[in-house]
Design an enzyme around this catalytic site. Structure first.
Site, PDB file in Angstrom:
ATOM      1  N   GLU A  71      -1.684   4.952   5.374  1.00 15.75           N
ATOM      2  CA  GLU A  71      -3.131   5.107   5.174  1.00 15.75           C
ATOM      3  C   GLU A  71      -3.564   6.569   5.157  1.00 15.75           C
ATOM      4  O   GLU A  71      -4.452   6.950   4.385  1.00 15.75           O
ATOM      5  CB  GLU A  71      -3.907   4.320   6.229  1.00 15.75           C
ATOM      6  CG  GLU A  71      -3.890   2.810   6.015  1.00 15.75           C
ATOM      7  CD  GLU A  71      -2.599   2.155   6.482  1.00 15.75           C
ATOM      8  OE1 GLU A  71      -1.791   2.846   7.137  1.00 15.75           O
ATOM      9  OE2 GLU A  71      -2.383   0.965   6.182  1.00 15.75           O
ATOM     10  N   GLN A  78      -6.426  -2.053   3.657  1.00 11.14           N
ATOM     11  CA  GLN A  78      -6.108  -3.481   3.582  1.00 11.14           C
ATOM     12  C   GLN A  78      -6.888  -4.320   4.591  1.00 11.14           C
ATOM     13  O   GLN A  78      -7.407  -5.378   4.264  1.00 11.14           O
ATOM     14  CB  GLN A  78      -4.610  -3.673   3.780  1.00 11.14           C
ATOM     15  CG  GLN A  78      -4.103  -4.987   3.265  1.00 11.14           C
ATOM     16  CD  GLN A  78      -2.607  -4.930   3.007  1.00 11.14           C
ATOM     17  OE1 GLN A  78      -1.814  -4.817   3.940  1.00 11.14           O
ATOM     18  NE2 GLN A  78      -2.211  -4.990   1.762  1.00 11.14           N
ATOM     19  N   PHE A  79      -6.961  -3.832   5.821  1.00 11.09           N
ATOM     20  CA  PHE A  79      -7.750  -4.500   6.863  1.00 11.09           C
ATOM     21  C   PHE A  79      -8.417  -3.425   7.719  1.00 11.09           C
ATOM     22  O   PHE A  79      -7.874  -2.326   7.904  1.00 11.09           O
ATOM     23  CB  PHE A  79      -6.857  -5.367   7.767  1.00 11.09           C
ATOM     24  CG  PHE A  79      -6.460  -6.681   7.164  1.00 11.09           C
ATOM     25  CD1 PHE A  79      -7.255  -7.815   7.341  1.00 11.09           C
ATOM     26  CD2 PHE A  79      -5.307  -6.794   6.412  1.00 11.09           C
ATOM     27  CE1 PHE A  79      -6.895  -9.032   6.782  1.00 11.09           C
ATOM     28  CE2 PHE A  79      -4.936  -8.009   5.848  1.00 11.09           C
ATOM     29  CZ  PHE A  79      -5.729  -9.128   6.035  1.00 11.09           C
ATOM     30  N   HIS A  96      -6.914  -7.356  12.633  1.00 10.15           N
ATOM     31  CA  HIS A  96      -7.367  -7.861  11.334  1.00 10.15           C
ATOM     32  C   HIS A  96      -8.809  -8.363  11.369  1.00 10.15           C
ATOM     33  O   HIS A  96      -9.242  -9.031  10.441  1.00 10.15           O
ATOM     34  CB  HIS A  96      -6.467  -9.017  10.868  1.00 10.15           C
ATOM     35  CG  HIS A  96      -5.082  -8.610  10.482  1.00 10.15           C
ATOM     36  ND1 HIS A  96      -4.179  -8.120  11.382  1.00 10.15           N
ATOM     37  CD2 HIS A  96      -4.440  -8.627   9.281  1.00 10.15           C
ATOM     38  CE1 HIS A  96      -3.039  -7.864  10.761  1.00 10.15           C
ATOM     39  NE2 HIS A  96      -3.165  -8.161   9.490  1.00 10.15           N
ATOM     40  N   TYR A 154      -7.334   3.441  11.004  1.00  6.64           N
ATOM     41  CA  TYR A 154      -7.260   4.550  11.974  1.00  6.64           C
ATOM     42  C   TYR A 154      -6.257   5.640  11.619  1.00  6.64           C
ATOM     43  O   TYR A 154      -6.525   6.817  11.906  1.00  6.64           O
ATOM     44  CB  TYR A 154      -7.026   3.998  13.386  1.00  6.64           C
ATOM     45  CG  TYR A 154      -8.047   2.940  13.758  1.00  6.64           C
ATOM     46  CD1 TYR A 154      -9.407   3.241  13.774  1.00  6.64           C
ATOM     47  CD2 TYR A 154      -7.674   1.639  14.046  1.00  6.64           C
ATOM     48  CE1 TYR A 154     -10.356   2.275  14.066  1.00  6.64           C
ATOM     49  CE2 TYR A 154      -8.611   0.666  14.347  1.00  6.64           C
ATOM     50  CZ  TYR A 154      -9.952   0.978  14.343  1.00  6.64           C
ATOM     51  OH  TYR A 154     -10.886   0.020  14.632  1.00  6.64           O
TER      52      TYR A 154
END
Lengths: 323, 425
Positions: A60, A82-83, A129, A88
């Site tokens: 990420e 994605q979630f 999630h 973070y």
């Protein structure tokens, strides 16, 4: 336009933005052939190619960091996280770079990024999630933060977010992805504005994302008891549409803020402070908050007890009216 | 324009002599392909813990490319000599002028900090050759992503040195237009800029500005970072993204041996340039105090990037002669004997000796450069002192591009608040 799901509203919005501007590129994990884990980008790589719908490595920070570089080269990247709980690792790039580059360069550099984050719980998922982390980003100057609640806004607001020269964190309520609704011919107001979805006279329910539907259901139930609740879809969390919120509270004299995020230092705290400062003499009761408890998001078997629902909203309405 | 997705096979890129874009080769993967560790530059090296056991940590080792010894003697190099030989005497003297002026500017900035005119300064003392050599290897259309110590690269890009002082004086956080000289803003978060550089290079690919053969079009990106940054996840992620995308980016690591107080051994078990292999592209170690070697190695890497052969990791082996910043006290963690060793390797002295012995420059040239350096110092000082503090209300400007109610409201409140004091007076 016919009824469509919230997820497909975003898909068609992305497609329209990509057709309009060749500099719009999508970046994220599994967004190509798979179409993303929620299929929001389904079919886009096939039509726009691998150079514009980019399946990135699974990192990420890398996604956000390279998206910044793409933006510096003149592209308008739309990043899919994605979630919610996976954002973070990218936090540093969002807060230290995306949010600040314009100010750091005294306006020479624009950061027209959109960071899409499916957020919230209620889908029986495993840990990380189901989070609602919007307050972190709303707290950060330089970012705009929005949350959509229906297919119409999903379709139009994603295009407004992409067109903005400011970075936009775009929250999508994952448990409402499959809810259907009409998509109208144009956006309802500019990015940054709230919308009154249901007019009422007794209490203002202020909500965004997945809780808008919950509040509309609560208002419906309350009507049967003879209570008139107004539902305001905030839509924009940073900036807040202060005028719309204050106008509603001045009409009703009572406000209940509803969100899935934990209440401590959440959006409800800011809204309560704002209403107290700006509309103190109109208030018949303190601003109340209905939100997640101040604990880590619980295991899915008990998530319904963590999440605000119709009854908890109506309980707050009762307490507000009891003042 | 499609992006090149074909991966170049490391083994199949000899990169000897000038790089010519050729047909991309298929890269079949088998165990036997993975085993050899010769670099693309044909330099043998050993797989060992850190550098070779028994070798002092501050020796670059036989794998380090050096064209000029600390004594100023030219070392021939089969692949790189042609790059250096292509430089005119004027260009060679120009490198010397750069080295001296950059050091003079840096000395002046340190003095300005000591006198309270800058809040902080990050000196490049000792790293002039690494920065000038790499900076001068760039073409106009190339793009540099610096840390906060790349004053020498900024100089080569034509950035007004006074611009670099703004953030250290506290009048802005950077404030120059990065696109004017293709030199991004200084980045303080360690390693973050390597990802920005990689993303920029991905944009270059999408613009089709790679491998066209047009010297004025093909574009490379260079990411500067230090030995400490190699521990950051961002740097590893940048190497991943650049590798899989075959992006035109050169990772230029100035290993100045110290990350504030922590020596390189605390950052890496393996030599830094070895990292490249694991990410699928060539790595090379160059004597960072040898301006000719840095120039040649960087130009070769930039050429490879521009022609579509993807990234290279360059480790410039150098030394931070001064403190990390003016807030630091290196006497607490390193011995003076080590500094003495590196003084002997000074990048300017060795280059001056070579220019003199090869009669490429004479005493009058060196005198003229000294005079120009003094003028630069004076001018930098005057212009630094003349930098005005910004208006307080300017903090609300440039936060957002589009109108923003909070900015408008808070700016108005700020101004009204301050105006209220004036009314009392």
């Amino acid at each position: 336009m016919a009824a469509t799901t919230l997820a497909k509203g975003i898909t068609t919005g992305l497609r329209a933005a990509m057709e309009k501007d060749p500099k719009v590129v999508l970046m994220g994990e599994d967004i190509g052939k798979l179409g993303g884990v929620f299929r929001v980008t389904e079919g886009l790589q096939k039509d726009f190619g691998e150079d514009r719908v980019i399946d990135t490595p699974l990192a990420e920070a890398g996604i956000l960091g390279t998206a910044i570089g793409m933006a510096l080269r003149g592209y308008r990247p739309v990043v899919e996280i994605q979630f919610d709980g996976f954002v973070y690792p990218a936090f540093d790039h969002i807060v230290s770079q995306v949010a600040k580059l314009r100010a750091r360069s005294l306006g020479y550099v624009a950061m027209p990024l959109v960071i899409r984050i499916p957020f919230g719980g209620g889908i029986g998922a495993v840990e990380h999630h189901s989070e609602s982390n919007e307050a972190y980003f709303a707290h950060t100057a330089g970012l705009r933060v929005v949350a959509v609640s229906n297919p119409h806004d999903a379709h139009w607001m994603i295009q407004q977010a992409i067109a903005s020269d400011d970075p936009v964190v775009f929250y999508e309520p994952k448990r409402r992805y499959w809810d259907k609704g009409e998509v109208g011919d144009g956006p309802d107001g500019a990015l940054g504005t709230a919308r009154v979805l249901r007019e009422g006279t007794d209490v203002s329910l202020l909500a965004y994302g997945p809780m808008v539907k919950t509040c509309l259901q609560a208002a419906e139930a309350a009507q049967e008891e003879g209570r008139s609740l107004e539902v305001v879809d905030l839509r924009s969390l940073s900036p807040l549409d202060g005028e719309a919120v204050l106008a509603s509270v001045r009409r009703t004299g009572r406000a209940v803020v509803v969100h899935e995020a934990s209440t401590f230092l959440g959006l409800g705290a800011e809204i309560a402070a704002m209403v107290t400062e700006e509309a103190f003499h109109h208030l018949e009761a303190p601003v109340l908050r209905v939100g997640g408890y101040n604990v880590p998001y619980p295991p899915s078997r008990i998530e319904e007890e963590f999440l605000p629902d119709l009854d908890r909203v109506l309980d707050a309405v009762d307490r507000s009216l009891a003042y | 324009m499609p992006v090149r997705h074909t991966q170049r096979c490391v083994r199949d890129v000899p990169r000897s002599g000038p790089v010519t874009p050729g047909p991309e080769k298929e890269c079949p993967v088998s165990d036997s392909d993975v085993a050899p560790l010769e670099t693309a530059y044909g330099v043998q090296h050993h797989v060992t813990r850190a550098d070779a056991p028994g070798r002092p940590a501050h020796e670059g080792g036989p794998e380090m490319v050096q064209l000029l010894t600390p004594e100023g003697e030219r070392v021939p190099h089969a692949e790189l000599d042609a790059i250096v030989d292509a430089l005119s005497d004027e260009a060679l003297r120009g490198l010397y002028r750069d080295l001296v002026l950059v050091r003079r500017f840096d000395t002046e900035a340190t003095a300005l900090q000591r006198q309270g005119e800058l809040g902080l300064w990050a000196s490049l003392l000792g790293q002039e050759a690494a920065q000038v050599g790499s900076g001068r290897a760039m073409r106009r259309q190339d793009y540099a992503f610096p840390t906060y110590r790349e004053h020498g690269v900024a100089w080569c890009r034509g950035v007004d040195p006074v611009n670099l002082l703004g953030m250290f004086r506290g009048v802005n956080h950077g404030g120059w237009d990065p696109n004017e000289k293709n030199f991004h803003l200084y980045t303080i978060i360690i390693g973050a800029q390597t990802l920005h550089a990689t993303g920029y290079a991905m944009g270059v690919q999408r613009d089709g500005d790679v491998g066209t053969g047009d010297e004025r079009r093909d574009t490379a990106v260079i990411a500067y970072f230090g030995d400490g940054a190699t521990s950051q996840g961002d740097v590893s992620e940048a190497l991943v993204f650049a590798g899989v995308n075959n992006s035109p980016v050169v990772f230029f690591c100035q290993n100045n041996q110290w990350a504030i107080s922590e020596p390189n051994e605390k950052q890496s078990r393996a030599p830094l340039w070895h990292r490249a292999r694991g990410f699928g592209f060539p790595g090379i170690r160059v004597d960072g105090n040898d301006v000719l070697a840095v120039y040649a190695v960087t130009q070769q890497a930039l050429d490879a990037a521009r022609s579509g052969q993807g990234p290279t990791f360059v480790e410039a082996f150098t030394y931070r002669m001064g403190a990390h910043t003016t807030s630091d006290d290196p006497t607490k963690y390193r011995v003076s004997a080590e500094v003495e060793v590196w003084k002997h390797r000074d990048p300017i002295e060795r280059y001056k000796r070579w220019l003199l012995t090869t009669q490429r420059a004479d005493a009058s040239f060196f005198e003229a450069v000294e005079a120009e350096a003094d003028e630069l110092g004076t001018s930098v000082r005057e212009r630094c002192l003349a930098m005005p503090d910004p208006d307080g209300s300017s903090m609300f400007d440039h936060v957002y591009a589009d109108p923003h109610p909070v900015m408008a409201r808070e700016k108005a409140a700020f101004e009204a608040y301050h105006a209220s004091f004036e009314e009392v007076r």
